[in-house]
Design a protein around this motif. Structure first.
Motif, PDB file in Angstrom:
ATOM      1  N   LEU A   1      82.069 -50.236  -1.905  1.00 35.31           N
ATOM      2  CA  LEU A   1      82.225 -51.636  -2.305  1.00 35.31           C
ATOM      3  C   LEU A   1      81.642 -52.579  -1.261  1.00 35.31           C
ATOM      4  N   ALA A   2      81.826 -52.240   0.012  1.00 37.54           N
ATOM      5  CA  ALA A   2      81.264 -53.068   1.082  1.00 37.54           C
ATOM      6  C   ALA A   2      79.737 -53.042   1.031  1.00 37.54           C
ATOM      7  N   ARG A   3      79.155 -51.865   0.799  1.00 33.54           N
ATOM      8  CA  ARG A   3      77.692 -51.763   0.712  1.00 33.54           C
ATOM      9  C   ARG A   3      77.167 -52.590  -0.458  1.00 33.54           C
ATOM     10  N   GLN A   4      77.881 -52.562  -1.571  1.00 32.95           N
ATOM     11  CA  GLN A   4      77.473 -53.362  -2.725  1.00 32.95           C
ATOM     12  C   GLN A   4      77.532 -54.854  -2.400  1.00 32.95           C
ATOM     13  N   PHE A   5      78.590 -55.269  -1.706  1.00 30.19           N
ATOM     14  CA  PHE A   5      78.731 -56.683  -1.328  1.00 30.19           C
ATOM     15  C   PHE A   5      77.569 -57.097  -0.425  1.00 30.19           C
ATOM     16  N   ILE A   6      77.238 -56.241   0.548  1.00 29.59           N
ATOM     17  CA  ILE A   6      76.125 -56.528   1.465  1.00 29.59           C
ATOM     18  C   ILE A   6      74.820 -56.636   0.693  1.00 29.59           C
ATOM     19  N   GLN A   7      74.563 -55.667  -0.173  1.00 29.80           N
ATOM     20  CA  GLN A   7      73.305 -55.653  -0.926  1.00 29.80           C
ATOM     21  C   GLN A   7      73.168 -56.879  -1.815  1.00 29.80           C
ATOM     22  N   GLN A   8      74.266 -57.323  -2.388  1.00 27.18           N
ATOM     23  CA  GLN A   8      74.223 -58.455  -3.319  1.00 27.18           C
ATOM     24  C   GLN A   8      74.167 -59.808  -2.609  1.00 27.18           C
ATOM     25  N   ASN A   9      74.674 -59.877  -1.380  1.00 30.04           N
ATOM     26  CA  ASN A   9      74.866 -61.193  -0.761  1.00 30.04           C
ATOM     27  C   ASN A   9      74.095 -61.438   0.531  1.00 30.04           C
ATOM     28  N   GLU A  10      73.717 -60.404   1.271  1.00 28.95           N
ATOM     29  CA  GLU A  10      72.911 -60.653   2.473  1.00 28.95           C
ATOM     30  C   GLU A  10      71.488 -61.029   2.054  1.00 28.95           C
ATOM     31  N   PRO A  11      70.906 -62.072   2.655  1.00 27.09           N
ATOM     32  CA  PRO A  11      69.596 -62.553   2.198  1.00 27.09           C
ATOM     33  C   PRO A  11      68.407 -61.845   2.848  1.00 27.09           C
ATOM     34  N   PHE A  12      68.588 -60.647   3.390  1.00 22.91           N
ATOM     35  CA  PHE A  12      67.480 -59.899   3.986  1.00 22.91           C
ATOM     36  C   PHE A  12      67.769 -58.399   3.833  1.00 22.91           C
ATOM     37  N   GLU A  13      66.735 -57.593   4.029  1.00 22.71           N
ATOM     38  CA  GLU A  13      66.855 -56.133   3.950  1.00 22.71           C
ATOM     39  C   GLU A  13      67.154 -55.593   5.344  1.00 22.71           C
ATOM     40  N   ARG A  14      68.200 -54.763   5.482  1.00 19.96           N
ATOM     41  CA  ARG A  14      68.566 -54.248   6.807  1.00 19.96           C
ATOM     42  C   ARG A  14      67.550 -53.246   7.346  1.00 19.96           C
ATOM     43  N   GLU A  15      66.923 -52.451   6.511  1.00 20.16           N
ATOM     44  CA  GLU A  15      65.943 -51.444   6.933  1.00 20.16           C
ATOM     45  C   GLU A  15      66.553 -50.528   8.000  1.00 20.16           C
ATOM     46  N   TRP A  16      65.993 -50.537   9.235  1.00 18.05           N
ATOM     47  CA  TRP A  16      66.477 -49.626  10.294  1.00 18.05           C
ATOM     48  C   TRP A  16      67.714 -50.172  10.997  1.00 18.05           C
ATOM     49  N   TYR A  17      67.968 -51.482  10.867  1.00 19.29           N
ATOM     50  CA  TYR A  17      69.139 -52.078  11.516  1.00 19.29           C
ATOM     51  C   TYR A  17      70.427 -51.464  10.977  1.00 19.29           C
TER      52      TYR A  17
END
Length: 432
Positions: free
Chosen positions: A352-368
């Protein structure tokens, strides 16, 4: 004569032996006396061969610089399969990065591997071919012939021309409020949200120089650097171990809960004492501990959670609880998928946390917030790729995140990510 010159000449002599025109793998090791001021990172960065990967364990005991690739793997699972197919070379090491989404990686069996453990070092050359070792040996000779000597890394004298946060402060405030509302509705216990800051400079940034400066100043950290090409790299100095495995013995940790550091030792101690007693930070740390233990309980023996410690870094201090156990069987792919992303970089419940991040963070984490390190059949070690930067020509993207739980204050969390980003940002000769 420098140690590197002598070692490379030794490898050249070994390659003069006749090789079979058949598939296979060969390993050549030569001793590397540490009797001169050899800096592996500087030597690595002066070469015009990629990929380049540098890694240093956080206590400084182990260090590696690897150059080129005889085999490349797009996931740790594929790398582990390769190692198991070549079990007669049990000490082969595959080095590199796992992305935030752990099924994606950039890992290599290098052509050349310099490795130091304590006070001794070795230079290793790999031959590998699915067709002809003789042909690969000829490629290796050309590879060694192309190497150049060591030159000092250039100093960082940079002029900032533009800066952009993603999200900006208003967007961050709105994002944290959305997260705390979601947590209050009991849809999440915790979510870790991050900010990317793009700093644009007037000329290209030397990524290895940034790494060297960070290594010098950011103590008690793992240091990792991967150059994909002449103008693209990912690097960082992370305080957090994802896991260390020696056969089946496994060590991991919960690093969550943050307060500022202070140059005055007594004031730093007072801040650390506050961190040890603060309910919000203790709760955040224990959520990570409980999640790790739950994920490992079916594939390990007894889990020992050590008492909390305060880890003091250059700009911040963290709460850390170490977790020691033994795996039922050695399996690095299992470690990766059970542990990454931890609740310290994603949240709880994890999906659920990963889904929240994917839907709401305005950038791609990539290697971070992925991981950096190595695996072999005998042992492995990866750090969480935090306090990190992506460098593309003249743009440096800095990353920093904060764990959001019930009671999180958006303004305090903004200050926390500023403090975390400062570990690399101040190296670029700017004000925090």
């Amino acid at each position: 004569m420098h140690s590197i010159t002598t070692a490379l000449e030794n490898l050249m002599r070994q390659l003069s032996q006749e090789m079979p025109a058949a598939p296979g793998i060969r390993v050549f090791d030569v001793p590397f006396p540490l009797n001169d001021a050899f800096d592996a990172l500087s030597w690595l960065a002066n070469q015009s061969i990629w990929p380049q990967f540098y890694w240093q364990q956080r206590n400084g005991d182990e260090e590696a610089a690897v150059l080129g690739a005889v085999a490349t793997f797009r996931s740790l699972d594929l790398a582990q399969q390769f190692l198991r197919l070549h079990a007669h070379h049990a000490d082969l090491r595959i080095w590199g990065l796992n992305a935030f989404e752990p099924q994606r990686g950039n890992l290599v069996l290098p052509r050349l591997e310099w490795r130091r453990c304590g006070g001794s070092a070795t230079l290793r050359l790999h031959l590998y071919s699915e067709h002809s070792l003789r042909e690969d040996a000829a490629d290796a000779v050309r590879f060694l012939s192309s190497l150049v000597g060591i030159k000092s890394l250039p100093a960082l004298h940079l002029t900032l021309t533009d800066e952009k946060h993603s999200p900006d402060k208003t967007g961050w405030m709105n994002l944290i409020q959305l997260a705390t509302r979601t947590i209050a509705q009991e849809q999440l216990d915790k979510v870790v949200l991050a900010r990317a800051t793009d700093l644009q400079f007037s000329r290209p940034v030397n990524a290895a120089s940034v790494m060297a400066s960070s290594r010098r100043l950011n103590l008690n950290c793992y240091h990792f650097f991967m150059a994909f090409s002449a103008d693209s790299a990912f690097l960082g100095s992370s305080p957090e171990r994802l896991w260390r495995r020696r056969d089946t013995a496994l060590r991991t940790e919960a690093l969550a809960g943050t307060v500022a550091n202070h140059p005055d030792d007594h004031r730093a101690w007072q801040l650390g004492e506050w961190l040890m007693k603060d309910d919000k930070n203790q709760r955040e740390n224990m959520l990570v501990v409980e999640d790790i233990c739950q994920r490992l309980q079916n594939c390990t023996h007894t889990l020992d959670v050590l008492p909390p410690q305060v880890l003091r870094l250059r700009k911040v201090q963290h709460l850390r609880r170490c977790i020691w156990t033994a795996l039922n069987q050695p399996d690095d792919a299992l470690c990766l998928h059970q542990l990454q992303p931890t609740a310290a970089v994603a949240g709880i419940p994890r999906e659920l946390a990963r889904q929240f991040i994917q839907q709401n963070e305005p950038f791609e984490r990539e290697w971070y917030a992925g991981s950096a390190g190595y695996l072999s059949l005998q042992q492995s070690e990866f750090c969480v790729s935090l306090r990190s930067a992506k460098i593309t020509t003249n743009i440096v993207r800095l990353y920093a995140g904060a764990g959001i739980v019930r009671g999180s204050d958006p303004e305090q969390e903004w200050q926390e990510i500023n403090n975390k980003a400062a570990g690399l940002r101040t190296l670029l000769q700017m004000e925090v």
